[in-house]
Scaffold this motif. Sequence first.
Motif, PDB file in Angstrom:
ATOM      1  N   GLU A   1       0.847  -1.197   0.000  1.00 17.16           N
ATOM      2  CA  GLU A   1       0.000   0.000   0.000  1.00 17.16           C
ATOM      3  C   GLU A   1       0.880   1.245   0.000  1.00 17.16           C
ATOM      4  N   ILE A   2       0.631   2.149  -0.932  1.00 24.46           N
ATOM      5  CA  ILE A   2       1.405   3.386  -1.038  1.00 24.46           C
ATOM      6  C   ILE A   2       0.424   4.553  -1.134  1.00 24.46           C
ATOM      7  N   GLU A   3       0.963   5.738  -1.210  1.00 27.79           N
ATOM      8  CA  GLU A   3       0.141   6.941  -1.394  1.00 27.79           C
ATOM      9  C   GLU A   3       0.433   7.545  -2.767  1.00 27.79           C
ATOM     10  N   VAL A   4      -0.607   7.799  -3.492  1.00 29.45           N
ATOM     11  CA  VAL A   4      -0.497   8.462  -4.790  1.00 29.45           C
ATOM     12  C   VAL A   4      -1.426   9.665  -4.762  1.00 29.45           C
ATOM     13  N   ALA A   5      -0.841  10.851  -4.882  1.00 26.51           N
ATOM     14  CA  ALA A   5      -1.607  12.102  -4.823  1.00 26.51           C
ATOM     15  C   ALA A   5      -2.368  12.211  -3.507  1.00 26.51           C
ATOM     16  N   GLY A   6      -1.736  11.731  -2.413  1.00 27.43           N
ATOM     17  CA  GLY A   6      -2.323  11.845  -1.094  1.00 27.43           C
ATOM     18  C   GLY A   6      -3.350  10.790  -0.771  1.00 27.43           C
ATOM     19  N   GLU A   7      -3.617   9.861  -1.711  1.00 32.44           N
ATOM     20  CA  GLU A   7      -4.601   8.812  -1.481  1.00 32.44           C
ATOM     21  C   GLU A   7      -3.906   7.458  -1.339  1.00 32.44           C
ATOM     22  N   PRO A   8      -4.275   6.693  -0.282  1.00 32.47           N
ATOM     23  CA  PRO A   8      -3.686   5.359  -0.148  1.00 32.47           C
ATOM     24  C   PRO A   8      -4.259   4.404  -1.188  1.00 32.47           C
ATOM     25  N   ILE A   9      -3.380   3.552  -1.736  1.00 32.16           N
ATOM     26  CA  ILE A   9      -3.807   2.616  -2.768  1.00 32.16           C
ATOM     27  C   ILE A   9      -2.885   1.397  -2.737  1.00 32.16           C
ATOM     28  N   THR A  10      -3.478   0.230  -2.886  1.00 31.98           N
ATOM     29  CA  THR A  10      -2.688  -1.004  -2.939  1.00 31.98           C
ATOM     30  C   THR A  10      -2.299  -1.263  -4.387  1.00 31.98           C
ATOM     31  N   VAL A  11      -1.004  -1.420  -4.613  1.00 34.92           N
ATOM     32  CA  VAL A  11      -0.481  -1.569  -5.981  1.00 34.92           C
ATOM     33  C   VAL A  11       0.536  -2.701  -6.030  1.00 34.92           C
ATOM     34  N   GLN A  12       0.956  -2.977  -7.250  1.00 34.36           N
ATOM     35  CA  GLN A  12       2.052  -3.903  -7.478  1.00 34.36           C
ATOM     36  C   GLN A  12       3.318  -3.056  -7.652  1.00 34.36           C
ATOM     37  N   LEU A  13       4.284  -3.217  -6.728  1.00 41.77           N
ATOM     38  CA  LEU A  13       5.525  -2.449  -6.813  1.00 41.77           C
ATOM     39  C   LEU A  13       6.571  -3.257  -7.578  1.00 41.77           C
ATOM     40  N   LEU A  14       7.375  -2.557  -8.342  1.00 45.13           N
ATOM     41  CA  LEU A  14       8.466  -3.172  -9.103  1.00 45.13           C
ATOM     42  C   LEU A  14       9.747  -2.392  -8.827  1.00 45.13           C
ATOM     43  N   LYS A  15      10.731  -3.087  -8.264  1.00 44.09           N
ATOM     44  CA  LYS A  15      12.046  -2.471  -8.012  1.00 44.09           C
ATOM     45  C   LYS A  15      13.024  -2.965  -9.069  1.00 44.09           C
ATOM     46  N   VAL A  16      13.632  -2.025  -9.773  1.00 47.25           N
ATOM     47  CA  VAL A  16      14.645  -2.362 -10.779  1.00 47.25           C
ATOM     48  C   VAL A  16      15.997  -1.950 -10.219  1.00 47.25           C
ATOM     49  N   GLY A  17      16.683  -2.897  -9.623  1.00 48.35           N
ATOM     50  CA  GLY A  17      17.945  -2.596  -8.965  1.00 48.35           C
ATOM     51  C   GLY A  17      17.733  -1.515  -7.918  1.00 48.35           C
ATOM     52  N   ARG A  18      18.635  -0.536  -7.929  1.00 48.47           N
ATOM     53  CA  ARG A  18      18.459   0.636  -7.083  1.00 48.47           C
ATOM     54  C   ARG A  18      18.193   1.888  -7.937  1.00 48.47           C
ATOM     55  N   LEU A  19      17.799   1.632  -9.224  1.00 48.00           N
ATOM     56  CA  LEU A  19      17.604   2.747 -10.138  1.00 48.00           C
ATOM     57  C   LEU A  19      16.215   3.351 -10.023  1.00 48.00           C
ATOM     58  N   SER A  20      15.193   2.492 -10.054  1.00 53.03           N
ATOM     59  CA  SER A  20      13.826   3.027 -10.082  1.00 53.03           C
ATOM     60  C   SER A  20      12.884   2.109  -9.323  1.00 53.03           C
ATOM     61  N   LEU A  21      11.801   2.708  -8.836  1.00 55.31           N
ATOM     62  CA  LEU A  21      10.746   1.972  -8.148  1.00 55.31           C
ATOM     63  C   LEU A  21       9.418   2.371  -8.797  1.00 55.31           C
ATOM     64  N   TYR A  22       8.759   1.382  -9.436  1.00 56.75           N
ATOM     65  CA  TYR A  22       7.530   1.642 -10.166  1.00 56.75           C
ATOM     66  C   TYR A  22       6.342   1.037  -9.426  1.00 56.75           C
ATOM     67  N   TYR A  23       5.148   1.533  -9.824  1.00 52.28           N
ATOM     68  CA  TYR A  23       3.941   0.885  -9.318  1.00 52.28           C
ATOM     69  C   TYR A  23       2.993   0.630 -10.484  1.00 52.28           C
ATOM     70  N   LEU A  24       2.212  -0.434 -10.340  1.00 48.80           N
ATOM     71  CA  LEU A  24       1.204  -0.804 -11.321  1.00 48.80           C
ATOM     72  C   LEU A  24      -0.076  -1.094 -10.551  1.00 48.80           C
TER      73      LEU A  24
END
Length: 269
Positions: free
Chosen positions: A192-215
């Motif tokens: 669960e993360i916050e996007v635009a101040g709203e909590p939302i459960t997402v799929q997180l993707l970590k690519v090394g230590r370069l980027s952290l994405y959500y889907l």
Amino acid sequence: MVSHSTPTKRQRRRTAKRVGTLLLLSLAVGFTGPGLTWSDSHSLDETVRQDISLAHTTQEREGAWEKERLALETRIARMQGKQRKLQEEVDALLWANGRKEEEAARLDEEIAKASHLTEGLSPLIASETKRAARVVTHSLPFLKSERETRFSALAEWVKAPATKQAEKLERLLELFTIETQFGHTSEAWQEEIEVAGEPITVQLLKVGRLSLYYLTLDEKGCGVFNPKTGAFEPLPANCVTHLKKAVALAQRERSAELVSLPIGRIVAP
């Protein structure tokens, strides 16, 4: 009880000489003439018998003494052998003790040198601990709870007066090793993360230590973490397809292939 040994040749010659002398005296008395009375003859015979008995007794005692002397000599030789063996063992122990004392002195010297070196580690450990704090708190917020707990444990070890410098350095290197390994892996998980101040459960993707994405779970939206603002920001809808492939690759659901993802500007922590 002491058993009697066989008389030596010298003892036998001595006894035979005494007995022969007594016999000659006895014979000589027999030819002394009518002036010798029966009483005198009887007294002389008794004296001869006593001398013979004394000679036998002396011979037996000499034999016993000779046997006792030989036994004592054997015992003394055996004890001297034991004494030599014990002396050799004592010498060996003294030599080994001397070697151990030399080794102990050498180790004490090495410990003193090591202590002097570890004293110089304090500034290094302090500065690297601060850098570790920046790495954990200002980098991508993946596995945040686990990483912060690990750093808190390190900070406690560094502050503890009883902790040796070598142990502090070992824990510090362990933390950096784990953090470095994060840069060689890609992982995907739900959180669960916050996007635009709203909590939302997402799929997180970590690519090394370069980027952290959500889907998003409905696979209609996606975004990336912006280190500059410290928040997740949405990405264009055309990135959803690429993120779906990347998440499947991280979860070992697809064979390896190239995926194009927006990394953005790389900022050192």
